[in-house]
Design an enzyme around this catalytic site. Structure first.
Site, PDB file in Angstrom:
ATOM      1  N   GLU A   3     -59.860  16.327 -26.813  1.00 15.74           N
ATOM      2  CA  GLU A   3     -61.256  16.249 -27.384  1.00 15.74           C
ATOM      3  C   GLU A   3     -61.052  15.775 -28.707  1.00 15.74           C
ATOM      4  OE1 GLU A   3     -63.696  19.569 -26.455  1.00 15.74           O
ATOM      5  OE2 GLU A   3     -62.645  19.942 -24.579  1.00 15.74           O
ATOM      6  N   ARG A 125     -71.827   1.962 -26.830  1.00 18.55           N
ATOM      7  CA  ARG A 125     -72.608   3.189 -26.357  1.00 18.55           C
ATOM      8  C   ARG A 125     -72.267   4.753 -26.922  1.00 18.55           C
ATOM      9  NH1 ARG A 125     -70.231   5.589 -22.165  1.00 18.55           N
ATOM     10  NH2 ARG A 125     -68.505   4.590 -21.283  1.00 18.55           N
ATOM     11  N   ASN A 169     -65.111  19.798 -23.003  1.00 14.39           N
ATOM     12  CA  ASN A 169     -65.788  21.199 -22.331  1.00 14.39           C
ATOM     13  C   ASN A 169     -65.359  22.361 -23.306  1.00 14.39           C
ATOM     14  OD1 ASN A 169     -66.761  22.129 -20.167  1.00 14.39           O
ATOM     15  ND2 ASN A 169     -65.161  21.572 -18.850  1.00 14.39           N
ATOM     16  N   ARG A 263     -68.408  19.965 -13.746  1.00  9.57           N
ATOM     17  CA  ARG A 263     -67.365  20.460 -14.432  1.00  9.57           C
ATOM     18  C   ARG A 263     -67.538  22.149 -14.626  1.00  9.57           C
ATOM     19  NH1 ARG A 263     -66.122  16.348 -19.105  1.00  9.57           N
ATOM     20  NH2 ARG A 263     -64.519  17.983 -19.263  1.00  9.57           N
TER      21      ARG A 263
END
Ligand SMILES: [Zn+2]
Length: 275
Positions: A3, A125, A169, A263
């Site tokens: 992450e 984006r 996550n 997930r």
């Protein structure tokens, strides 16, 4: 997948190894990028930025290497003349007179004019990167309240790289538990106080995880857990992520795991009531 904090730490390692000294040798494995070897040789890496899970290696001659590690990409750094011991496939190597940085296994690599980065389809984006772009609290509050994002369930929204870049996550689970918000709640259902707290925690927990190399629990809780004999990093770093069936450190309710979104989504029913 790593992450934002892990990518920022890797960017720091690459920056420390190869920035601010002339790049003497640069090698791309992909043939279509090899013409850039001549263009980048002799220039200097100014800075290595992150945009969520992508890394941007900026050169002083107006070019930037874009790389995305996906699942398997991995950066190594070492003294010049040494090579890392790995069976992975080398994709990119940068050498100055003292040190080298190697990128293995990543397949998503490009060289782009720094002035045209925003035209890159992936970068265009992305929302703001907490660790490289330092968005303000007001920026995050505004995004949460905007018509684009306010009706999305927070569990899905926090993983959307178009909202904020770099959350994955484990950050999602820990941020929502500390904000005491159920993952199915939407920003539109929250009070202004809850929105403010959520925005603060998005910034604070991401920065903390970067500073501590992946420990999201507050220092006071870590101290308490260590005193209770939970001395291994894996035992004190998270409250919620990966702890299904174990007691929440704040309210002692068992952490639950919801797989319905495709997930693993961990949450504490005690801290994060659904109503
Ligand atoms: Zn709890």
């Amino acid at each position: 997948m790593p992450e934002g904090p892990e990518i920022r730490l890797a960017a720091d390692r690459v920056e420390n190894a190869v920035a601010h000294r002339k790049i003497e040798v640069i090698e791309f494995a992909f043939e279509h990028l090899q013409p850039f070897e001549r263009r980048l040789r002799g220039s200097i890496v100014n800075r290595v930025d992150t945009r969520g899970k992508a890394m941007l290696t900026h050169f002083d001659n107006g070019w930037t290497i874009y790389s995305h590690n996906q699942l398997y990409g991995r950066w190594y750094t070492c003294a010049r003349g040494k090579t890392p011991r790995t069976s992975r496939q080398l994709r990119l190597a940068l050498h100055n007179d003292r040190r080298s940085a190697f990128l293995y296994s990543a397949s998503d690599i490009d060289v782009i004019k720094t002035s045209r980065l925003q035209e890159h389809p992936f970068l265009a984006r992305l929302g703001p990167d907490i660790l490289s772009e330092n968005p303000s609290l007001e920026d995050i509050v505004q995004r949460l309240q905007s018509s684009t994002f306010c009706r999305r369930q927070l569990g899905a929204l926090l993983l959307d790289q178009g909202f904020v870049a770099g959350l994955g996550n484990y950050l999602r689970a820990e941020i929502l538990t500390l904000a005491q918000l159920h993952p199915r709640k939407r920003a539109a259902d929250c009070t202004p106080g809850q929105i403010d707290m959520l925005a603060r925690l998005i910034i604070r927990i991401t920065r903390r995880s970067y500073r501590t190399r992946g420990i999201t629990n507050p220092p006071s809780l870590v101290t308490r857990l260590k005193a209770e004999g939970l001395e291994k990093r894996g035992q004190y770093r998270f409250n919620t992520y990966g702890r299904a069936g174990k007691a929440c450190h704040y309210c002692a309710t068992n952490i639950e795991l919801d797989m319905s979104g495709g997930r693993k989504m961990y949450f504490c029913p005690g801290c994060q009531p659904s109503a």
